[in-house]
Design a protein around this motif. Sequence first.
Motif, PDB file in Angstrom:
ATOM      1  N   UNK A   1     -14.282  27.923 -12.882  1.00  0.00           N
ATOM      2  CA  UNK A   1     -14.881  27.462 -11.629  1.00  0.00           C
ATOM      3  C   UNK A   1     -14.535  28.422 -10.509  1.00  0.00           C
ATOM      4  N   UNK A   2     -15.535  28.711  -9.706  1.00  0.00           N
ATOM      5  CA  UNK A   2     -15.286  29.540  -8.531  1.00  0.00           C
ATOM      6  C   UNK A   2     -15.554  28.681  -7.305  1.00  0.00           C
ATOM      7  N   UNK A   3     -14.558  28.589  -6.452  1.00  0.00           N
ATOM      8  CA  UNK A   3     -14.691  27.719  -5.279  1.00  0.00           C
ATOM      9  C   UNK A   3     -14.376  28.478  -4.012  1.00  0.00           C
ATOM     10  N   UNK A   4     -15.159  28.192  -2.949  1.00  0.00           N
ATOM     11  CA  UNK A   4     -14.853  28.701  -1.611  1.00  0.00           C
ATOM     12  C   UNK A   4     -14.625  27.481  -0.741  1.00  0.00           C
ATOM     13  N   UNK A   5     -13.416  27.384  -0.206  1.00  0.00           N
ATOM     14  CA  UNK A   5     -13.089  26.162   0.531  1.00  0.00           C
ATOM     15  C   UNK A   5     -12.745  26.480   1.967  1.00  0.00           C
ATOM     16  N   UNK A   6     -13.307  25.686   2.854  1.00  0.00           N
ATOM     17  CA  UNK A   6     -12.902  25.762   4.257  1.00  0.00           C
ATOM     18  C   UNK A   6     -12.434  24.367   4.650  1.00  0.00           C
ATOM     19  N   UNK A   7     -11.168  24.245   4.935  1.00  0.00           N
ATOM     20  CA  UNK A   7     -10.600  22.963   5.350  1.00  0.00           C
ATOM     21  C   UNK A   7     -10.510  22.971   6.869  1.00  0.00           C
ATOM     22  N   UNK A   8     -11.051  21.937   7.486  1.00  0.00           N
ATOM     23  CA  UNK A   8     -10.934  21.833   8.946  1.00  0.00           C
ATOM     24  C   UNK A   8     -10.385  20.460   9.280  1.00  0.00           C
ATOM     25  N   UNK A   9      -9.347  20.455  10.053  1.00  0.00           N
ATOM     26  CA  UNK A   9      -8.767  19.179  10.439  1.00  0.00           C
ATOM     27  C   UNK A   9      -8.536  19.141  11.929  1.00  0.00           C
TER      28      UNK A   9
ATOM     29  N   UNK B   1     -11.770   6.619   6.033  1.00  0.00           N
ATOM     30  CA  UNK B   1     -13.176   6.576   5.698  1.00  0.00           C
ATOM     31  C   UNK B   1     -13.657   8.003   5.551  1.00  0.00           C
ATOM     32  N   UNK B   2     -14.317   8.293   4.431  1.00  0.00           N
ATOM     33  CA  UNK B   2     -14.883   9.633   4.348  1.00  0.00           C
ATOM     34  C   UNK B   2     -16.152   9.668   3.519  1.00  0.00           C
ATOM     35  N   UNK B   3     -16.935  10.689   3.790  1.00  0.00           N
ATOM     36  CA  UNK B   3     -18.214  10.857   3.110  1.00  0.00           C
ATOM     37  C   UNK B   3     -18.296  12.259   2.553  1.00  0.00           C
ATOM     38  N   UNK B   4     -18.834  12.365   1.328  1.00  0.00           N
ATOM     39  CA  UNK B   4     -18.946  13.695   0.737  1.00  0.00           C
ATOM     40  C   UNK B   4     -20.306  13.848   0.067  1.00  0.00           C
ATOM     41  N   UNK B   5     -20.926  14.952   0.318  1.00  0.00           N
ATOM     42  CA  UNK B   5     -22.183  15.270  -0.370  1.00  0.00           C
ATOM     43  C   UNK B   5     -21.841  16.094  -1.591  1.00  0.00           C
ATOM     44  N   UNK B   6     -22.179  15.539  -2.758  1.00  0.00           N
ATOM     45  CA  UNK B   6     -21.797  16.258  -3.960  1.00  0.00           C
ATOM     46  C   UNK B   6     -22.639  15.776  -5.127  1.00  0.00           C
ATOM     47  N   UNK B   7     -23.227  16.699  -5.832  1.00  0.00           N
ATOM     48  CA  UNK B   7     -24.089  16.297  -6.959  1.00  0.00           C
ATOM     49  C   UNK B   7     -23.303  15.798  -8.156  1.00  0.00           C
TER      50      UNK B   7
ATOM     51  N   UNK C   1     -11.800  15.076   9.588  1.00  0.00           N
ATOM     52  CA  UNK C   1     -11.896  16.210   8.671  1.00  0.00           C
ATOM     53  C   UNK C   1     -13.328  16.646   8.582  1.00  0.00           C
ATOM     54  N   UNK C   2     -13.482  17.925   8.486  1.00  0.00           N
ATOM     55  CA  UNK C   2     -14.830  18.464   8.339  1.00  0.00           C
ATOM     56  C   UNK C   2     -14.722  19.660   7.399  1.00  0.00           C
ATOM     57  N   UNK C   3     -14.746  19.342   6.095  1.00  0.00           N
ATOM     58  CA  UNK C   3     -14.500  20.391   5.111  1.00  0.00           C
ATOM     59  C   UNK C   3     -15.799  20.858   4.474  1.00  0.00           C
ATOM     60  N   UNK C   4     -15.799  22.127   4.134  1.00  0.00           N
ATOM     61  CA  UNK C   4     -16.976  22.613   3.431  1.00  0.00           C
ATOM     62  C   UNK C   4     -16.515  23.369   2.195  1.00  0.00           C
ATOM     63  N   UNK C   5     -17.013  22.909   1.055  1.00  0.00           N
ATOM     64  CA  UNK C   5     -16.613  23.525  -0.218  1.00  0.00           C
ATOM     65  C   UNK C   5     -17.847  24.089  -0.898  1.00  0.00           C
ATOM     66  N   UNK C   6     -17.717  25.278  -1.372  1.00  0.00           N
ATOM     67  CA  UNK C   6     -18.815  25.806  -2.200  1.00  0.00           C
ATOM     68  C   UNK C   6     -18.275  25.884  -3.622  1.00  0.00           C
ATOM     69  N   UNK C   7     -18.847  25.040  -4.483  1.00  0.00           N
ATOM     70  CA  UNK C   7     -18.362  24.921  -5.840  1.00  0.00           C
ATOM     71  C   UNK C   7     -19.372  25.586  -6.763  1.00  0.00           C
TER      72      UNK C   7
ATOM     73  N   UNK D   1     -21.231  28.006  -6.337  1.00  0.00           N
ATOM     74  CA  UNK D   1     -22.468  28.312  -5.643  1.00  0.00           C
ATOM     75  C   UNK D   1     -23.150  27.123  -4.989  1.00  0.00           C
ATOM     76  N   UNK D   2     -22.663  25.882  -5.280  1.00  0.00           N
ATOM     77  CA  UNK D   2     -23.291  24.699  -4.673  1.00  0.00           C
ATOM     78  C   UNK D   2     -22.438  24.213  -3.514  1.00  0.00           C
ATOM     79  N   UNK D   3     -23.084  23.949  -2.388  1.00  0.00           N
ATOM     80  CA  UNK D   3     -22.346  23.540  -1.190  1.00  0.00           C
ATOM     81  C   UNK D   3     -22.080  22.042  -1.210  1.00  0.00           C
ATOM     82  N   UNK D   4     -20.854  21.670  -0.966  1.00  0.00           N
ATOM     83  CA  UNK D   4     -20.455  20.265  -0.810  1.00  0.00           C
ATOM     84  C   UNK D   4     -19.835  20.123   0.563  1.00  0.00           C
ATOM     85  N   UNK D   5     -20.321  19.152   1.328  1.00  0.00           N
ATOM     86  CA  UNK D   5     -19.730  18.905   2.638  1.00  0.00           C
ATOM     87  C   UNK D   5     -18.908  17.631   2.571  1.00  0.00           C
ATOM     88  N   UNK D   6     -17.802  17.635   3.286  1.00  0.00           N
ATOM     89  CA  UNK D   6     -16.948  16.451   3.302  1.00  0.00           C
ATOM     90  C   UNK D   6     -16.543  16.151   4.725  1.00  0.00           C
ATOM     91  N   UNK D   7     -16.736  14.903   5.141  1.00  0.00           N
ATOM     92  CA  UNK D   7     -16.337  14.505   6.490  1.00  0.00           C
ATOM     93  C   UNK D   7     -15.465  13.271   6.379  1.00  0.00           C
TER      94      UNK D   7
END
Lengths: 882, 273
Positions: A371-379, A464-470, A412-418, A420-426
């Motif tokens: 797995x190749x991941x690009x993670x940006x953690x924002x808090x 409480x959090x929400x994540x967009x992820x397939x 939190x406002x995180x953005x992960x690219x897993x 090649x697919x972007x997943x957003x997490x708030x």
Amino acid sequence: MKQLCCILIIFCIRVSAQSEIKGFVVPSDNPQSLKATVTLLNENDEIEAFGFSDKAGSFSIFTNKLGTFKIQIKAFNYNSKNITVEISAKNQIINLENIELDKLKEIDIQPVVITRTNPITTKKDTVEYKVQNFSNSTELNVEELLKKLPGITVDSEGKIKFGDKEVERVMVENDDLFERGYQTLTQNMPTKPLDKVQVLKNHSRNKLLKGIENSESVAINLTLKENAKSKWFGNTVLASTSYKEDMQQAKINLINFSKRKKIYALFNYNNLGLDEMKGVEYLISPSLKNDVENVGTNLKTLSIINLHSKNWQFEDKRTNFNNDKLVSLNYIYNFRKNWKLTFVTVLNETENHNFINTYYKFNYNDVNFTNIENKIWKQNRQNIVGKLEILKEYKNASLLFHNKISQINEDNNNSFIFNGKTNMQKGENKLFANENRMVYTRKIDSTRAFVAVAKYMYQNRPYFFAEENEVFQQITGISDAKELTQSINSKMQFGGLKFSFLKSWNENKTFELQLGDDFRRDFMHSKITIYNELGQNFLFDDSRFKNSTDYFRNNLFSQLRFNDKRNRWNYGITLLNQYIAAESNFENKTGFYVSPIISLGYQNKKSGNFNLSMNRRFSSTGITDIFTNYIYQGNRNFKQNNTGLQQLPEYTVSFLYNLGDVLSEYLNFGIFYLRNEDYLSNNMIVHPDYTFNQSILVKNNSNFSANLELRKYIKHLKARVSILNSFSHSGYQNSVNNNALIKTKFSSFKTGFEMKSGWTKKMNYEAGYEWVFNNINSEINQSRYIDQKGFLNLYYNFNPLFRLESYFELYKFGNTSQKTVQFLDFKLNYQLKDYKMNLFLIANNLLNSDEIQRYSISNISESLYMQKLLPRHIVLGINKSF
Amino acid sequence: MTVFKSLGCLLKQPNFYNMKVIKVIILYFLLFTSFTYSQEKYKGLIEYSLIKNTGSEEVIKEYLLLNETNSFYFTYNKNEDSFEKLSQNFEFKYSNNRLNFRNTNNEFFELRTLKNLYYTIDKSPKIEWKIGKEKKEILGYNCVKAEGFFRGRLYTVWFAPDIALGYGPWKLNGLPGLILEAVDNNNYFHYIATRISLNSEFAVPKVLQDKMSTETPITYKEFIRVEDDFFIDLRNKVKATYPKGTIFKEESSIRDLLKETSFEWDGKKEKLK
């Protein structure tokens, strides 16, 4: 001959300008001479001139004054004689001829003894540093000053140690404001107004318990200069990079301390990567010490999930993309009738961004994936802490009321690219905590005391959090699942009551008995909802993904403690007995547990000092270990537990030995061994796109670590050389996809050296290098790699007001494609004494290294981390006192 | 006395005028004199507390034994002890002691431990005291204020004219009365008398006497050079001991926090205004 002439001339002038009174002292009883004092007194009996009689008995004194004088001749054990003389003209010579002194009568020569107690006694257990002798007045805060005091060290989190003991509080004029979060004080307060730094050993927070309690605590007290008291003073620090980088720092301190009233206000802001907010976290977290004034030791701030990952791979100062603000107002008032009010408020807002790219390779039982991941953690976190303390002191008793309210709002406002697919997490997480404590202390006599403490705590921690992820499509089987939300509600209540009796025979021999009861109640509810692209939620079988867990624990306990010291030996015994009744919505468990601690020490300069300590204890599983359905942890990771209510027994043994003198030659050796009879491990159910983690109970695990430090001052280099070695070995067992347990051993050996010059010249250097040999060995794989690190720091004083510091660092982490990463930093400091001002220029990361890679391995996977670093920046700043 | 007279004659003859001989003679002289004084009993004892305020505050107990003609001064770092208690079980520890023995010629015989034990003779300069008008009572004695420079520090002292002995703590002396309190203008060294005992009999602890009579002396100037080296070495060591990242200010003089900061032979003059 010339010189002789000169002397003669000077002598003549001197004599000619003055009148001389001379004479000859003869003791009446004895033909031999005696040493007498001769003074010339004016009308007011003030001494105008004086002299002594010489071996032969002759004396002469000089004066240039005119008038009537009294010549007083005195000798030890002789009657004194007064002669009146009249000097009417300059250059007069009065010869008093022979003056006979009578010896005192035998009866009058009586032994005389006058004594008084020492006007100052050395304060036992106190080490005092006079600030002016250690400060170079360029320190930006108290922390920088403390680092220079012999015996004191400060770590990167701002925690202070004196010798090997951690400092528990830092007070100003004997008042404690921030408790364990003293960084808020030490990282902000200016050093200018300080007079002394006092290190208080064997410190008792409670005045009445001083000398009765066996306290190992160390505290620091800062005393202020007299001229700093009762008026407003402070400082301001302002610093900035160019507009391009847009990084700044601002700090304002305002202080007014008088006998009755103390006010301290401060403001701190930076986005320069400086971490000066740690103090707030420590202030929020509850006290864990099992002393007589506290009840309840396993009370942490509730944490069910963590949606932010701060950098842990590399030094904080190079990776802290931040934007932090802090405002604090503190007030202490001493009322007339022994009432004292302490009021502390801290408001802060922190922002942290963390950028990591990972490369994860899984390999177990013919399952291989990468797995190749690009993670940006924002808090973004807002903290509010308010503390109120009211203390009433009676003659031999005191009553303390303590209340602390904390609130955290975390976004939190995180953005992960897993792959090649972007997943957003708030996320939106909160904490509300309230702690009330009441302590009553009664000093029975100088050796005995009684203390009662009651405490009530409440914490509410909703997430409480929400994540967009397939990936949720695969987990729930719903083909157009797009987004997941999870809400978690967790609450905790704690109450405790404890009575303690203390007795001391002398300063070394002490006894303590504690009796008490405490309870803890937790509720936790979690729920997952799945949405499609249009925001419509689906009904799905969520039975595996919701929790409603109650937990209750009552702990009835007694604790005995005895310490004694004889000659060079000291020993201590602590015996804790607990009757624990625990309950969850699945089971009930009760049990009786005995936890002893035994320690033995020996101190001797010649053969060295050692300390041996053995401990058996139990840790309880808590709310985070007992929920049975999955909670989504974020980052494609689910967790549940299969262990239930447990008391986990463990043993520890530690041995410390040191020999020699730190200044010349010194050896320090330590061993630490930990054995868990039962411990929590996990079973991973691995899928390339997600992981289900289940906690499981495993038996027998051990950890061993040792360290050896050798240091020597080498005279002809004028430098200290330290050889630093440490070794650690740990084993653990885990399971993957419900297969049999995998045994894994991990060991690492660190060796290196450090040098520091002690030159008294303008320049000094520090240099060091270390190698870490890592070794992992499991039934499945094995691997070795070496991490290396080196540094060279140079300091140069151009003059007392102008200084340059340069820092060079080199890192080489094993098993990465990166050869080495190098850093070069500069710091210039210029002092403008007349303006009470310092100018400073800081250049960080001059070589502009933008990324650092680290490798890690477990028994089933290998990972490569690429951590983004703060780019090159140059800061110009000013520190002004007022 | 005849021995010295004949030695004096020898000195005047040119062929004997070489350093080796002089050294031997001085040594002989010193051994002889210190032996003489070590027999002495003293009539008075003053105990002082020295409150040292250089860096970390500490209190040191110091003892002055005195007679009409000479005095003996020493320190011992266990500060709670009275002289009697101390002399009963006196243990000569290299790190604990500092001795000054003052004879009639205002010479100080000093025994000091740095790395090794040193024995030195200091012919310290006469202090030019300026006597003031202020008075105060210390331990029941009326004391008069005086000020004077001694080796780089300005001392304010209080002396008791009714104890007509020109001594004081350490090397401070030469006033028409015993000095009972002394403090320098930085408040680094503050002496306060805590006990006055007169007209009894006191003796120097025998261990100290023995030490004084067996050590070989060096000149005070030489000793100060050794002391400077010792403190420079210590400063280097201390600086090197700190953890990495600790930075120090530009060095002040090595003697800044010592009692004596400058010497007659440095050529600096200190005068009271």
